[in-house]
Write an enzyme that holds these catalytic residues in place. Structure first.
Site, PDB file in Angstrom:
ATOM      1  N   SER A 135      34.002  -7.104  22.750  1.00 17.63           N
ATOM      2  CA  SER A 135      33.352  -8.084  21.864  1.00 17.63           C
ATOM      3  C   SER A 135      34.015  -9.454  22.034  1.00 17.63           C
ATOM      4  O   SER A 135      33.981  -9.997  23.145  1.00 17.63           O
ATOM      5  CB  SER A 135      33.397  -7.569  20.423  1.00 17.63           C
ATOM      6  N   HIS A 177      27.289  -7.479  22.360  1.00 19.68           N
ATOM      7  CA  HIS A 177      26.325  -6.925  21.380  1.00 19.68           C
ATOM      8  C   HIS A 177      24.918  -7.368  21.780  1.00 19.68           C
ATOM      9  O   HIS A 177      24.113  -7.735  20.945  1.00 19.68           O
ATOM     10  CB  HIS A 177      26.632  -7.430  19.955  1.00 19.68           C
ATOM     11  N   GLU A 204      26.260  -2.868  23.378  1.00 14.64           N
ATOM     12  CA  GLU A 204      27.332  -2.109  22.715  1.00 14.64           C
ATOM     13  C   GLU A 204      27.575  -0.804  23.472  1.00 14.64           C
ATOM     14  O   GLU A 204      26.652  -0.224  24.039  1.00 14.64           O
ATOM     15  CB  GLU A 204      26.958  -1.847  21.252  1.00 14.64           C
TER      16      GLU A 204
END
Lengths: 286, 286
Positions: A135, A177, A204
Site C-alpha cells: 500500500s 488498492h 489488493e
C-alpha cells in the site's frame, strides 16, 4: 521511444497492492520471505506510514515469525529525528528484508525523505537485501508518487495529487488498492500528464517483483499495467484545473500470478517467457 | 476484422451513465429534449426499472416540464400484463421522446422483453422518435447486457453477469456509473469473453448519442471506450469459475463532451472531425 522504466540495480524489490493475506496461507508474504538468500532471515518492519504502528507491527511480527523469520525488528520511526538515529540505521543494516507497511505515503516521504535511514535502505538494496512494501509502502517506491485524489473525481485536471517518492524504481508510477477502489482513471490522468511513465496498478493481495527490466506479477489479485506511451491525443495542457481530461489510446493489460512485463519493450511476458527471463537473470547475477 | 458496432437505423438513441443533473442546468436532459424535431415534444417516461416509480416519475416530470416538454407521460408499466396493454402502447406511440429511467435493468428486460410495448419503442425509433435511457435504461440498450457483478470482484471468470438486452445498438456493451463505481475491470472481463464487442463505460452525468457509425460524447462526465479488438492474449478459456483472468493489450480512450468515436474504424473523433461527420449525417438524412 524513450522507455526509462526499470528498477534500480540491487536486490529484489517487491510492491504489494495492500490488504495482502496475513493468515497461514500468506502467499505474498511467504514469497517475500523466500526472496532472501537466508533460510531464516531477519525482517525489519517500518511502520512509519501507519497511525496505529502497535497493531500493524504486531500483525507482521506474528505472520513473519510464523513463516520462518529468525527475528522481526520493530523499526518504530515516528518523526524525522528518528530517521536520523543510529539505532534505526543499525536495525536496517541488520535486516535481510526491509518491509514498509501501509498507511499514508506522505508520512513516509515527509519523515524518511533525505534521511540516513532512507540512505541505508538504498544501500541495503545495493548489497542484495530484499526491499518490500505494501500500500503506502509500495506507492512510495516510485520516483513520482501518487498520494491522493479520489478515483471518482479523477480525469479532471489537477485531481491526482503527486509528489516525489523514494525512486527505488525508475519510470514507473505505482498505485495500489487499484481494482478495489476503481483507480483506473487515476493512472489514465497520470499517463496524460507524462506518457513516458508506465502506470502499475496493484490490486489488493497482488504484488510485483522488480528484477532488472522484468516485472513479475504474483499473488491471488490482479496487476493492471497502464501504458500511455502510445497515446494519440489529449486535451490536458489546454485545460484549467478541474476541467475534464480526454486521453486516447491508452493500452492496458491485466496480469495475474505467473505473468510478467518487460519494462524495456513494454510487452507482456507469458509464463514460458518469464521462466526463460528468470534463468537469464539468475545466470547474469550468479 | 469484423466490427459490427453500430446503432440500428432510426431516430437518435441516447445512453446516459446515471445520476444526470436534474437542476435548472440539466445539460444532458436539455440536449435530449433538443434532439426531437418538435419544439415542445411529448416525453413518455418509463419507470419500470425503478422500485420507487412515484418519486422517479415526479422528478422527470418536473425537469422535462421545466425544460419545455408539452407533456410528460407516466408510462407506469409494473408487470408483463402492463407491457401488453394497448393503453401503454398508445402512450408510447404518442411520445416524441421515450425516456427509460434507472433502477434494475433486469426488471426492464424481464417485464418488457418480447412485449408489444418494446416492439412499439423499436417502431417509434424507426420512425424518427428519440429513445433515451439512464443507468439501467442505458445498460438495457445493448444486445448483450451487463446486469451485475461487483467491480471489486471482476476479472474473475464468471464474475460479470450478462443477459440479453433490448438490442437498440449492435456490437456494443454499455456499462454505467463507470468511473464512480470503478467498473473498468468489468468491461475488461467482458472484452476478454468476446473481443468483438466494444465496451462503452458511461460515467455519471455523461452521455453518448448514437448516430449511425458515430457515437458522440456529451455532458460534464467522462465516457470510457474499452476496445478489446486488439487483445493479444487471455487465459479466460482455460479457467474455472472464480479464477483470475489475464488479458493483454486492451485499448482505452477517455472521451469528454465534444469528442466522439467512429464505431466502424474504432477511432476517436476530435471536435473538428465530429462537426464534419454531423454535417454528412445531416445531409444524408435530409
Amino acid at each position: 521511444m524513450s522507455t526509462p522504466a526499470k528498477s534500480t540495480p540491487g536486490g529484489p524489490l517487491v510492491a504489494i497492492g495492500g490488504a495482502e493475506d496475513k493468515t497461514s496461507e500468506a502467499e505474498i508474504l511467504r514469497r517475500v520471505l523466500s526472496l532472501s538468500k537466508k533460510d531464516a532471515p531477519v525482517v525489519g518492519v517500518i511502520t512509519t506510514a501507519s497511525s496505529v504502528p502497535d497493531d500493524v507491527f504486531g500483525e507482521y511480527h506474528e505472520v513473519f515469525s510464523g513463516l520462518g523469520a529468525s527475528e522481526v525488528l520493530d523499526i518504530r520511526i515516528r518523526e524525522r529525528s528518528d530517521a536520523a538515529s543510529e539505532q534505526f540505521v543499525e536495525m536496517i543494516r541488520n535486516s535481510d528484508i526491509v518491509f514498509i507497511s501501509g498507511g499514508d505515503q506522505m508520512r513516509l516521504t515527509n519523515i524518511l525523505g533525505g534521511s540516513p535511514v532512507l540512505e541505508t535502505i538504498r544501500a541495503q538494496r545495493q548489497s542484495g537485501s530484499v526491499i518490500a512494501g505494501t500500500s503506502a509502502g509500495a506507492a512510495c517506491q516510485s520516483q513520482t508518487m501518487v498520494y491522493g485524489g479520489p478515483a471518482t473525481d479523477s480525469l479532471r485536471k489537477g485531481a491526482v495529487q503527486m509528489a516525489a517518492g523514494f525512486g527505488l524504481v525508475d519510470g514507473i508510477i505505482i498505485d495500489t488498492h487499484f481494482l478495489e477502489r476503481g483507480r483506473f482513471s487515476r493512472l489514465m490522468e497520470v499517463g496524460a500528464t507524462n506518457p513516458e511513465y508506465l502506470g502499475v496498478g496493484l490490486g489488493e493481495d497482488a504484488a510485483v517483483l522488480f528484477e532488472g527490466d522484468v516485472m513479475r506479477a504474483f499473488g491471488p489479485g490482479h496487476v493492471i499495467i497502464v501504458d500511455s506511451s502510445q497515446i494519440s491525443g489529449s486535451n490536458v495542457f489546454e485545460l484549467s484545473d478541474g476541467e475534464a481530461v480526454t486521453v486516447h489510446n491508452v493500452i492496458m493489460h491485466a496480469l495475474v500470478d505467473g505473468y510478467g512485463f518487460n519494462l524495456k519493450d513494454r510487452r507482456v511476458l507469458g509464463p514460458d517467457e518469464l521462466r526463460a527471463a528468470g534463468l537469464e537473470h539468475w545466470i547474469a547475477n550468479s
